[in-house]
Design a protein around this motif. Sequence first.
Motif, PDB file in Angstrom:
ATOM      1  N   PHE A  49       0.806  -1.220   0.000  1.00 20.51           N
ATOM      2  CA  PHE A  49       0.000   0.000   0.000  1.00 20.51           C
ATOM      3  C   PHE A  49       0.843   1.275   0.000  1.00 20.51           C
ATOM      4  O   PHE A  49       0.285   2.377   0.033  1.00 20.51           O
ATOM      5  CB  PHE A  49      -0.912   0.005   1.229  1.00 20.51           C
ATOM      6  N   LEU A  52       0.245   4.571  -2.111  1.00 17.25           N
ATOM      7  CA  LEU A  52      -0.900   5.450  -1.879  1.00 17.25           C
ATOM      8  C   LEU A  52      -0.581   6.635  -0.966  1.00 17.25           C
ATOM      9  O   LEU A  52      -1.465   7.424  -0.659  1.00 17.25           O
ATOM     10  CB  LEU A  52      -2.066   4.643  -1.295  1.00 17.25           C
ATOM     11  N   SER A  53       0.659   6.768  -0.536  1.00 15.37           N
ATOM     12  CA  SER A  53       1.033   7.948   0.248  1.00 15.37           C
ATOM     13  C   SER A  53       1.180   9.125  -0.717  1.00 15.37           C
ATOM     14  O   SER A  53       1.406   8.943  -1.914  1.00 15.37           O
ATOM     15  CB  SER A  53       2.333   7.708   1.010  1.00 15.37           C
ATOM     16  N   ASN A 107       0.510  11.491   4.558  1.00 17.29           N
ATOM     17  CA  ASN A 107       0.555  10.043   4.755  1.00 17.29           C
ATOM     18  C   ASN A 107      -0.771   9.467   4.259  1.00 17.29           C
ATOM     19  O   ASN A 107      -1.616  10.201   3.735  1.00 17.29           O
ATOM     20  CB  ASN A 107       0.834   9.698   6.225  1.00 17.29           C
ATOM     21  N   HIS A 108      -0.969   8.181   4.443  1.00 15.46           N
ATOM     22  CA  HIS A 108      -2.173   7.527   3.924  1.00 15.46           C
ATOM     23  C   HIS A 108      -3.449   8.121   4.507  1.00 15.46           C
ATOM     24  O   HIS A 108      -4.429   8.333   3.795  1.00 15.46           O
ATOM     25  CB  HIS A 108      -2.105   6.022   4.197  1.00 15.46           C
ATOM     26  N   LEU A 131      -7.391   2.658   0.666  1.00 20.63           N
ATOM     27  CA  LEU A 131      -6.873   3.373   1.831  1.00 20.63           C
ATOM     28  C   LEU A 131      -7.561   2.909   3.116  1.00 20.63           C
ATOM     29  O   LEU A 131      -6.916   2.746   4.148  1.00 20.63           O
ATOM     30  CB  LEU A 131      -7.045   4.883   1.654  1.00 20.63           C
ATOM     31  N   PHE A 134      -6.127  -0.479   4.125  1.00 19.91           N
ATOM     32  CA  PHE A 134      -4.810  -0.337   4.734  1.00 19.91           C
ATOM     33  C   PHE A 134      -4.895   0.260   6.135  1.00 19.91           C
ATOM     34  O   PHE A 134      -4.260  -0.231   7.068  1.00 19.91           O
ATOM     35  CB  PHE A 134      -3.908   0.532   3.859  1.00 19.91           C
ATOM     36  N   LEU A 135      -5.694   1.296   6.284  1.00 18.92           N
ATOM     37  CA  LEU A 135      -5.783   1.975   7.579  1.00 18.92           C
ATOM     38  C   LEU A 135      -6.545   1.168   8.629  1.00 18.92           C
ATOM     39  O   LEU A 135      -6.423   1.437   9.827  1.00 18.92           O
ATOM     40  CB  LEU A 135      -6.426   3.355   7.405  1.00 18.92           C
TER      41      LEU A 135
END
Length: 188
Positions: A49, A52-53, A107-108, A131, A134-135
């Motif tokens: 991931f 995606l930042s 950041n993400h 996102l 990931f989070l």
Amino acid sequence: MMPGEKAKDESPSISAQTHFKAGLIQVLDLMIAQMNTRFIALNEVADDFAFLSGQAIVNTSVTQLTKIAADLAIKYPDDLDPHEFSSEIESFKFQATTLKSEAKDMNHLNVLEKIFDLSLEDVYPNITTALRIFLCMPVTTATCERSFRQERLANISILSIEKDTTTRLNFDKIIDLFAEAKSRKVLF
């Protein structure tokens, strides 16, 4: 037997402290091995991931971003559409270049917040989903903690589903009854 030799069935005499230290070293070795394994697994997910930042979106080429997005969509086929995700990433890259100085420090979580701030979640549904995946990854990989969390979430969802019933409950009375039933009074 020769002098100083021990019989095969005679156990070696070690102190309790030495025995404890040996056991402790075994436990620590196992813990270190498990943490390393989990750390490697979590790093692999984070690497999947990483694109995606904000900084990665700004600094990575469109071709490379679309390829990475397609690869991630293959890993999460129920959540992400490979073609749409790649298209969204391409479009989002150009959107992010307008915010270049701000995007580099994102950041993400900041990227997701920016998508919501600009009301772009309908434009970039796959990016938003990626996102969120990931989070929302578990902070820990401890099985006992995951099972506890799952059980708790299941119980909370039942309370939510049965909202009509739960609003009529007197929780103070239930807690008092539970405390009385579970109290462990020892009489001497």
